[in-house]
Design a protein around this motif. Structure first.
Motif, PDB file in Angstrom:
ATOM      1  N   ARG A 100       0.777  -1.133   0.085  1.00  0.00           N
ATOM      2  CA  ARG A 100       0.192   0.021   0.022  1.00  0.00           C
ATOM      3  C   ARG A 100       0.868   1.282  -0.211  1.00  0.00           C
ATOM      4  NH1 ARG A 100      -3.540   0.609   5.242  1.00  0.00           N
ATOM      5  NH2 ARG A 100      -4.110  -1.452   4.378  1.00  0.00           N
ATOM      6  N   SER A 101       1.795   1.101   0.917  1.00  0.00           N
ATOM      7  CA  SER A 101       2.528   2.735   1.115  1.00  0.00           C
ATOM      8  C   SER A 101       3.378   2.625  -0.210  1.00  0.00           C
ATOM      9  CB  SER A 101       3.609   2.418   1.968  1.00  0.00           C
ATOM     10  OG  SER A 101       4.522   1.190   2.221  1.00  0.00           O
ATOM     11  N   THR A 102       3.845   1.781  -1.001  1.00  0.00           N
ATOM     12  CA  THR A 102       4.782   1.750  -2.043  1.00  0.00           C
ATOM     13  C   THR A 102       3.970   2.480  -3.318  1.00  0.00           C
ATOM     14  OG1 THR A 102       6.230  -0.048  -1.435  1.00  0.00           O
ATOM     15  CG2 THR A 102       6.278   0.723  -3.658  1.00  0.00           C
ATOM     16  N   ILE A 103       2.753   1.726  -3.583  1.00  0.00           N
ATOM     17  CA  ILE A 103       1.827   2.466  -4.505  1.00  0.00           C
ATOM     18  C   ILE A 103       1.501   3.798  -4.270  1.00  0.00           C
ATOM     19  CG2 ILE A 103      -0.424   2.238  -5.566  1.00  0.00           C
ATOM     20  CD1 ILE A 103       1.438   0.038  -6.333  1.00  0.00           C
ATOM     21  N   CYS A 104       1.291   4.248  -3.028  1.00  0.00           N
ATOM     22  CA  CYS A 104       0.790   5.695  -2.579  1.00  0.00           C
ATOM     23  C   CYS A 104       1.940   6.453  -2.956  1.00  0.00           C
ATOM     24  CB  CYS A 104       0.503   5.778  -1.266  1.00  0.00           C
ATOM     25  SG  CYS A 104      -1.252   4.980  -0.790  1.00  0.00           S
ATOM     26  N   SER A 105       3.334   6.071  -2.576  1.00  0.00           N
ATOM     27  CA  SER A 105       4.440   6.917  -3.055  1.00  0.00           C
ATOM     28  C   SER A 105       4.750   7.194  -4.567  1.00  0.00           C
ATOM     29  CB  SER A 105       5.732   6.086  -2.375  1.00  0.00           C
ATOM     30  OG  SER A 105       6.977   6.823  -2.565  1.00  0.00           O
ATOM     31  N   ILE A 106       4.478   6.036  -5.148  1.00  0.00           N
ATOM     32  CA  ILE A 106       4.596   6.075  -6.662  1.00  0.00           C
ATOM     33  C   ILE A 106       3.562   7.336  -7.045  1.00  0.00           C
ATOM     34  CG2 ILE A 106       4.230   4.941  -8.724  1.00  0.00           C
ATOM     35  CD1 ILE A 106       5.120   2.397  -7.251  1.00  0.00           C
ATOM     36  N   VAL A 118      -4.053   9.554 -13.196  1.00  0.00           N
ATOM     37  CA  VAL A 118      -3.732   8.423 -12.940  1.00  0.00           C
ATOM     38  C   VAL A 118      -4.542   7.206 -12.519  1.00  0.00           C
ATOM     39  CG1 VAL A 118      -2.135   6.904 -11.133  1.00  0.00           C
ATOM     40  CG2 VAL A 118      -1.312   9.205 -11.660  1.00  0.00           C
ATOM     41  N   THR A 119      -4.411   6.317 -13.379  1.00  0.00           N
ATOM     42  CA  THR A 119      -5.411   4.911 -13.185  1.00  0.00           C
ATOM     43  C   THR A 119      -4.524   4.004 -12.839  1.00  0.00           C
ATOM     44  OG1 THR A 119      -6.640   5.774 -15.283  1.00  0.00           O
ATOM     45  CG2 THR A 119      -6.876   3.570 -14.687  1.00  0.00           C
ATOM     46  N   LEU A 120      -5.265   3.128 -12.022  1.00  0.00           N
ATOM     47  CA  LEU A 120      -4.620   1.907 -11.210  1.00  0.00           C
ATOM     48  C   LEU A 120      -5.020   0.602 -11.758  1.00  0.00           C
ATOM     49  CD1 LEU A 120      -3.826   2.951  -7.505  1.00  0.00           C
ATOM     50  CD2 LEU A 120      -2.349   3.097  -9.618  1.00  0.00           C
ATOM     51  N   SER A 121      -4.412  -0.353 -12.254  1.00  0.00           N
ATOM     52  CA  SER A 121      -5.156  -1.664 -12.640  1.00  0.00           C
ATOM     53  C   SER A 121      -4.251  -2.746 -12.003  1.00  0.00           C
ATOM     54  CB  SER A 121      -5.061  -1.763 -14.297  1.00  0.00           C
ATOM     55  OG  SER A 121      -5.553  -3.240 -14.498  1.00  0.00           O
ATOM     56  N   LEU A 122      -4.380  -3.082 -10.685  1.00  0.00           N
ATOM     57  CA  LEU A 122      -3.780  -3.735  -9.877  1.00  0.00           C
ATOM     58  C   LEU A 122      -4.452  -4.942  -9.216  1.00  0.00           C
ATOM     59  CD1 LEU A 122      -2.268  -1.049  -7.552  1.00  0.00           C
ATOM     60  CD2 LEU A 122      -1.533  -1.718  -9.770  1.00  0.00           C
ATOM     61  N   GLY A 123      -6.016  -4.989  -9.507  1.00  0.00           N
ATOM     62  CA  GLY A 123      -6.370  -6.425  -9.369  1.00  0.00           C
ATOM     63  C   GLY A 123      -7.065  -5.982  -7.868  1.00  0.00           C
ATOM     64  N   GLN A 124      -7.400  -7.356  -7.173  1.00  0.00           N
ATOM     65  CA  GLN A 124      -7.995  -7.096  -5.906  1.00  0.00           C
ATOM     66  C   GLN A 124      -7.121  -7.053  -4.676  1.00  0.00           C
ATOM     67  OE1 GLN A 124     -11.328 -10.465  -7.822  1.00  0.00           O
ATOM     68  NE2 GLN A 124     -10.620 -10.706  -5.540  1.00  0.00           N
ATOM     69  N   ARG A 125      -7.683  -5.885  -3.974  1.00  0.00           N
ATOM     70  CA  ARG A 125      -6.893  -5.379  -2.994  1.00  0.00           C
ATOM     71  C   ARG A 125      -7.938  -5.121  -1.762  1.00  0.00           C
ATOM     72  NH1 ARG A 125      -1.010  -3.681  -2.834  1.00  0.00           N
ATOM     73  NH2 ARG A 125      -0.534  -3.935  -5.094  1.00  0.00           N
ATOM     74  N   SER A 126      -7.381  -4.654  -0.695  1.00  0.00           N
ATOM     75  CA  SER A 126      -8.464  -4.540   0.487  1.00  0.00           C
ATOM     76  C   SER A 126      -9.098  -2.996   0.347  1.00  0.00           C
ATOM     77  CB  SER A 126      -7.729  -4.472   1.729  1.00  0.00           C
ATOM     78  OG  SER A 126      -6.716  -3.445   2.027  1.00  0.00           O
ATOM     79  N   ALA A 131      -8.814   2.830  -0.419  1.00  0.00           N
ATOM     80  CA  ALA A 131      -8.992   4.039   0.054  1.00  0.00           C
ATOM     81  C   ALA A 131      -7.449   4.965   0.245  1.00  0.00           C
ATOM     82  CB  ALA A 131      -9.557   4.039   1.415  1.00  0.00           C
ATOM     83  N   ALA A 132      -6.475   4.298   0.513  1.00  0.00           N
ATOM     84  CA  ALA A 132      -5.260   5.065   0.390  1.00  0.00           C
ATOM     85  C   ALA A 132      -4.908   5.243  -0.981  1.00  0.00           C
ATOM     86  CB  ALA A 132      -4.180   4.034   1.111  1.00  0.00           C
ATOM     87  N   PHE A 133      -5.179   4.495  -1.829  1.00  0.00           N
ATOM     88  CA  PHE A 133      -4.698   4.912  -3.229  1.00  0.00           C
ATOM     89  C   PHE A 133      -5.402   6.190  -3.728  1.00  0.00           C
ATOM     90  CE2 PHE A 133      -4.110   0.090  -3.872  1.00  0.00           C
ATOM     91  CZ  PHE A 133      -2.878  -0.045  -3.452  1.00  0.00           C
ATOM     92  N   ARG A 134      -6.687   6.233  -3.411  1.00  0.00           N
ATOM     93  CA  ARG A 134      -7.396   7.436  -3.662  1.00  0.00           C
ATOM     94  C   ARG A 134      -6.963   8.663  -2.934  1.00  0.00           C
ATOM     95  NH1 ARG A 134      -9.210  10.717  -5.884  1.00  0.00           N
ATOM     96  NH2 ARG A 134     -11.325  11.479  -6.090  1.00  0.00           N
ATOM     97  N   SER A 135      -6.637   8.573  -1.727  1.00  0.00           N
ATOM     98  CA  SER A 135      -6.238   9.653  -1.015  1.00  0.00           C
ATOM     99  C   SER A 135      -4.739  10.225  -1.468  1.00  0.00           C
ATOM    100  CB  SER A 135      -6.062   9.382   0.561  1.00  0.00           C
ATOM    101  OG  SER A 135      -7.341   8.946   1.185  1.00  0.00           O
ATOM    102  N   ALA A 136      -4.320   9.191  -1.862  1.00  0.00           N
ATOM    103  CA  ALA A 136      -2.703   9.606  -2.576  1.00  0.00           C
ATOM    104  C   ALA A 136      -2.892  10.335  -3.837  1.00  0.00           C
ATOM    105  CB  ALA A 136      -1.964   8.219  -2.779  1.00  0.00           C
ATOM    106  N   GLY A 137      -4.170  10.441  -4.465  1.00  0.00           N
ATOM    107  CA  GLY A 137      -4.348  11.133  -5.774  1.00  0.00           C
ATOM    108  C   GLY A 137      -4.600  10.303  -6.953  1.00  0.00           C
TER     109      GLY A 137
END
Length: 336
Positions: A100-106, A118-126, A131-137
């Motif tokens: 989670r933290s690595t993706i958010c940093s990226i 930024v669009t993410l396509s990483l499959g199934q996550r929690s 929520a963290a990815f969305r907050s990261a932007g």
């Protein structure tokens, strides 16, 4: 459209040109004559899943695996922005190595240096990850549902459940993502009725983005001897999807170019109502000292379209490139 209308149109080969003309009219009225280019960074082909149609499946011990570093991912994304594309798509197998933290940093590093979506396509996550990815932007998430036939889904995805996938898709929308879904046309055992259910799902869910692609067998999967999907049936699926979703962004994926290298994406744009092409941007990685050899082979001999090739196919189709971020036209106040 109701179930009967959709199924009749899917089966009517003789009337498909009329269907294509209608889809193109809807496309022109709803999304205009511009088209989006969205640059894809394939940053890892490690995957914890055993999807039997996918060359990245965990049990494929012949797959040459790779992972980009965080710096390489960011570097490639910034090169996409330098090339004039306004959307970066970060795509990987389901690889737990990227926390989670690595993706958010990226995401934060990219958005701190480039004016892109930024669009993410990483499959199934929690849910917490999302929520963290969305907050990261990150504003968009692409997670194809693959098929609305729950039994077929579980056969193709080694016991995983469609209901769980759909629950996560709803979660993404709840968290404020622009949500992309999509299906595979021609999966072994798929029926026209199954495709009809996919289109009805598109009509009901009204996705922000849709990615439709054909099944293409991979030589290192259990489905290696099955036939590829049918181009005309796929185009009819595209066309009906455009008609029932109106202004959703619909991509002519690289698998479409794999099925028909010369004209696949051109046909999806001119007959199927597509308005997005997603070129492969891994070659933009510029660091000469740490070049990587990468293989993101979901299908055998997958055709990867470069940015220049994508621009050429837009020109052939009579489209001009849209230089905005291409946010969802489902959003209130969004413009073409």
């Amino acid at each position: 459209m109701n179930r009967k209308d959709i199924l009749d149109a899917l089966l009517d080969e003789s009337g498909q040109e009329t269907l294509f003309e209608k889809a193109d009219r809807v496309r022109r009225d709803q999304v205009g004559d511009t088209a989006q280019l969205r640059g894809v960074v394939h940053f890892s082909n490690y995957c914890r899943c055993n999807d039997i149609y996918c060359g990245l499946l965990k049990d494929n011990d012949q797959c040459k695996r790779f992972r980009m570093t965080e710096d390489q991912i960011v570097e490639t994304a910034l090169s996409i922005a330098e090339a004039g594309l306004k959307t970066v798509v970060l795509q990987s197998g389901e690889d737990p190595h990227f926390t989670r933290s690595t993706i958010c940093s990226i995401v934060e590093r990219i958005m701190g240096k480039a004016d892109v979506a930024v669009t993410l396509s990483l499959g199934q996550r929690s849910r917490e990850d999302y929520a963290a990815f969305r907050s990261a932007g990150a504003e968009r998430y692409l997670m194809k549902h693959e098929t609305m036939n729950s039994d077929l889904y579980s056969r193709m995805r080694s016991g995983l459940k469609l209901v769980d996938r759909l629950r996560l898709i709803d979660t993404l929308r709840e968290l404020g993502f622009q949500v992309g879904v999509g299906n595979i046309v021609g999966l072994p055992g798929q029926t026209p009725e199954d495709l009809c259910e996919d289109i009805l799902f598109f009509q009901d869910f009204q996705p922000d983005m849709i990615n439709i692609g054909p099944f293409i067998p991979h030589a290192q999967t259990p489905l290696k001897d099955d036939p590829a999907g049918d181009m005309d049936l796929m185009l009819r699926t595209f066309a009906l999807t455009r008609i029932v979703t109106g202004n959703s962004h619909i991509a002519a994926a690289n698998t479409v170019a794999t099925l028909d290298p010369d004209n696949g994406q051109f046909k999806a744009l001119t007959k199927g109502g597509a308005n997005v092409v997603m070129p492969n941007c891994n070659p933009f990685l510029k660091s000469k000292t740490d070049k990587i050899e990468y293989e993101f082979q979901i299908t055998t001999h997958k055709r990867y379209v470069s940015v220049d090739e994508a621009r050429n196919v837009l020109a052939r189709a009579g489209r001009t490139e849209n230089h905005t971020k291409g946010h969802s036209l489902k959003l209130q106040g969004a413009t073409l």
